[in-house]
Design a protein around this motif. Structure first.
Motif, mmCIF file in Angstrom:
data_model
loop_
_atom_site.group_PDB
_atom_site.id
_atom_site.type_symbol
_atom_site.label_atom_id
_atom_site.label_comp_id
_atom_site.label_asym_id
_atom_site.label_seq_id
_atom_site.Cartn_x
_atom_site.Cartn_y
_atom_site.Cartn_z
ATOM 1 N N LEU A 252 0.777 -1.187 -0.128
ATOM 2 C CA LEU A 252 -0.220 0.105 -0.093
ATOM 3 C C LEU A 252 0.988 1.099 -0.083
ATOM 4 C CD1 LEU A 252 -2.745 -0.867 2.728
ATOM 5 C CD2 LEU A 252 -2.870 -1.139 0.122
ATOM 6 N N ASP A 253 0.356 2.413 -0.521
ATOM 7 C CA ASP A 253 1.063 3.660 -0.455
ATOM 8 C C ASP A 253 0.765 4.223 0.937
ATOM 9 O OD1 ASP A 253 2.367 5.868 -1.309
ATOM 10 O OD2 ASP A 253 0.679 6.680 -2.671
ATOM 11 N N TRP A 254 1.657 3.851 2.001
ATOM 12 C CA TRP A 254 1.315 4.413 3.210
ATOM 13 C C TRP A 254 1.750 5.859 3.194
ATOM 14 C CZ3 TRP A 254 -1.430 1.578 6.280
ATOM 15 C CH2 TRP A 254 -1.372 0.227 6.201
ATOM 16 N N LYS B 231 0.633 6.936 13.324
ATOM 17 C CA LYS B 231 -0.246 6.776 12.445
ATOM 18 C C LYS B 231 0.354 6.948 10.983
ATOM 19 C CE LYS B 231 -4.940 8.652 11.349
ATOM 20 N NZ LYS B 231 -5.759 9.801 11.780
ATOM 21 N N ALA B 232 -0.415 5.949 10.298
ATOM 22 C CA ALA B 232 -0.084 5.768 8.669
ATOM 23 C C ALA B 232 -1.712 5.677 8.284
ATOM 24 C CB ALA B 232 1.014 4.722 8.571
ATOM 25 N N THR B 233 -1.599 6.033 6.947
ATOM 26 C CA THR B 233 -2.936 5.931 6.255
ATOM 27 C C THR B 233 -2.845 5.410 4.730
ATOM 28 O OG1 THR B 233 -3.435 7.934 5.736
ATOM 29 C CG2 THR B 233 -4.476 7.271 7.768
ATOM 30 N N ALA B 234 -3.915 4.716 4.251
ATOM 31 C CA ALA B 234 -3.590 4.484 2.931
ATOM 32 C C ALA B 234 -4.961 4.025 2.329
ATOM 33 C CB ALA B 234 -2.542 3.009 2.538
ATOM 34 N N MET B 235 -5.243 4.013 0.957
ATOM 35 C CA MET B 235 -6.362 3.694 0.265
ATOM 36 C C MET B 235 -5.991 2.220 -0.216
ATOM 37 S SD MET B 235 -8.602 5.875 1.144
ATOM 38 C CE MET B 235 -9.823 5.091 0.218
ATOM 39 N N LEU C 36 -10.580 2.935 3.240
ATOM 40 C CA LEU C 36 -9.366 3.639 3.973
ATOM 41 C C LEU C 36 -8.962 2.602 5.048
ATOM 42 C CD1 LEU C 36 -7.563 6.004 4.567
ATOM 43 C CD2 LEU C 36 -9.646 6.788 6.233
ATOM 44 N N VAL C 37 -7.636 2.471 4.910
ATOM 45 C CA VAL C 37 -6.966 1.629 5.891
ATOM 46 C C VAL C 37 -5.993 2.718 6.932
ATOM 47 C CG1 VAL C 37 -5.304 -0.039 6.449
ATOM 48 C CG2 VAL C 37 -6.706 -0.305 4.396
ATOM 49 N N GLU D 144 -2.130 -1.623 15.713
ATOM 50 C CA GLU D 144 -3.666 -1.513 15.424
ATOM 51 C C GLU D 144 -3.847 -1.353 14.127
ATOM 52 O OE1 GLU D 144 -7.066 1.748 16.657
ATOM 53 O OE2 GLU D 144 -5.338 1.534 18.058
ATOM 54 N N LEU D 145 -5.019 -1.856 13.534
ATOM 55 C CA LEU D 145 -5.641 -1.556 11.935
ATOM 56 C C LEU D 145 -7.045 -1.209 12.216
ATOM 57 C CD1 LEU D 145 -3.870 -4.378 9.994
ATOM 58 C CD2 LEU D 145 -3.953 -1.950 9.501
#
Length: 301
Positions: free
Chosen positions: A130-132, A148-152, A211-212, A238-239
């Motif tokens: 994923l593109d974190w 915290k990190a997010t990705a679609m 959204l992850v 955590e996810l």
């Protein structure tokens, strides 16, 4: 500023610790279901509660991630069967739960056991990259600092593990059409006895992407995490994926008697694309069989 300094200090101090590391991480997984949109208006609250109770074993699980620097195996913790398992559509949905998942970060390989309607498969795939986007937000999870990190994430249209109750227009925030809906409700109610739709496939939807949100700790510098997720500079604690939350509740680092990590080898080996094609064929067959038995248009005589 203090948080940023702490993070930088941690990143520098853990380099020696990263040479040899192994451990076990215990995760609690919980998925919520929007029962307001489940089963239509005909289903009363008591019936919804009964369904939720039956689905609890599928929606709340404990997993163990056994890991080292480059490899991991992620399995559901064994537990005693309580009986009274789900039937019908609930049993079908349970067929989409993954078995043991092996990851090799160095070779970028993932092997995943799947039992689909009594047949055993072994999916040979690459680790999801994923593109974190790593942000500045952090929090403590137990004794560990998590960032915290997010990705679609794009979802395959046949990935029924991501299925959810179909949302109404109001849930999509399309308030402009709600007034029109009110005008048509009487028409729908009038024809409901003639056009009642009990097709379970029409009651669910699979999102195109979700959204992850991940929280990882650089204090445990392995680029791994629960399930298929990896690729961050620290263990994911955590996810949050759509309606599912996976939270680490316990970590045992460098145990004296570390479990051996072995790749699963049971089942017919297939690629992810081949497995999805098998699912699609079966789902199309089930949909046709259901509708052929009168799942649609009951009451029309």
């Amino acid at each position: 500023m203090k948080k940023l300094t702490l993070i930088l200090t941690l990143l520098i101090s853990i380099t020696t610790f990263a040479q040899n590391i192994s451990g076990k991480a215990y995760y609690q997984s919980k998925t919520t279901v929007d029962m307001d949109n489940f089963g239509g208006r005909e289903m009363n609250e008591e019936r919804k509660k009964q369904i939720m109770e039956r689905m609890k074993s599928m929606l709340e699980k404990t997993f163990i991630l056994t890991f080292n620097n480059n490899e991991s195996i992620y399995k559901e913790q064994e537990k005693l069967e309580t009986g009274g398992g789900g039937r019908g559509f609930g049993m079908m949905m349970s067929s989409f739960s993954a078995g043991a998942q092996y990851k090799n970060i160095e070779t970028n390989q993932i092997l995943e056991e799947r039992e689909f309607f009594g047949k055993q498969f072994l999916i040979n795939d690459t680790v999801t990259n994923l593109d974190w986007q790593v942000g500045k937000e952090s929090k403590m999870i137990g004794q560990y600092l998590a960032i915290k990190a997010t990705a679609m994430k794009k979802i395959d249209e046949n990935d029924f593990s991501m299925a959810r109750a179909r949302r109404g227009r109001g849930d999509r925030g399309n308030r402009e059409e709600d007034a029109k809906d009110e005008e048509s409700k009487k028409e729908v109610a009038k024809d409901s006895t003639e056009t009642k739709n009990d097709d379970p496939f029409d009651q669910i939807e699979i999102p195109k992407e979700v959204l992850v949100t991940a929280w990882f700790t650089p204090q445990i510098p392995v680029g791994n995490g629960p399930g298929e997720y990896a690729g961050l500079p620290g263990l994911i604690l955590e996810l949050n994926i759509d309606r599912t939350t996976i939270l680490c509740s316990k970590i045992v680092l460098n145990p004296k008697d570390a479990d051996k990590i072995e790749a699963p080898d049971k089942g017919k080996e297939v690629t992810r694309e081949e497995y999805n094609a098998i699912i699609k064929e079966k789902m199309d067959e089930m949909r046709e069989n259901f509708r052929g038995r009168g799942g649609r248009g009951r009451g029309r005589g």
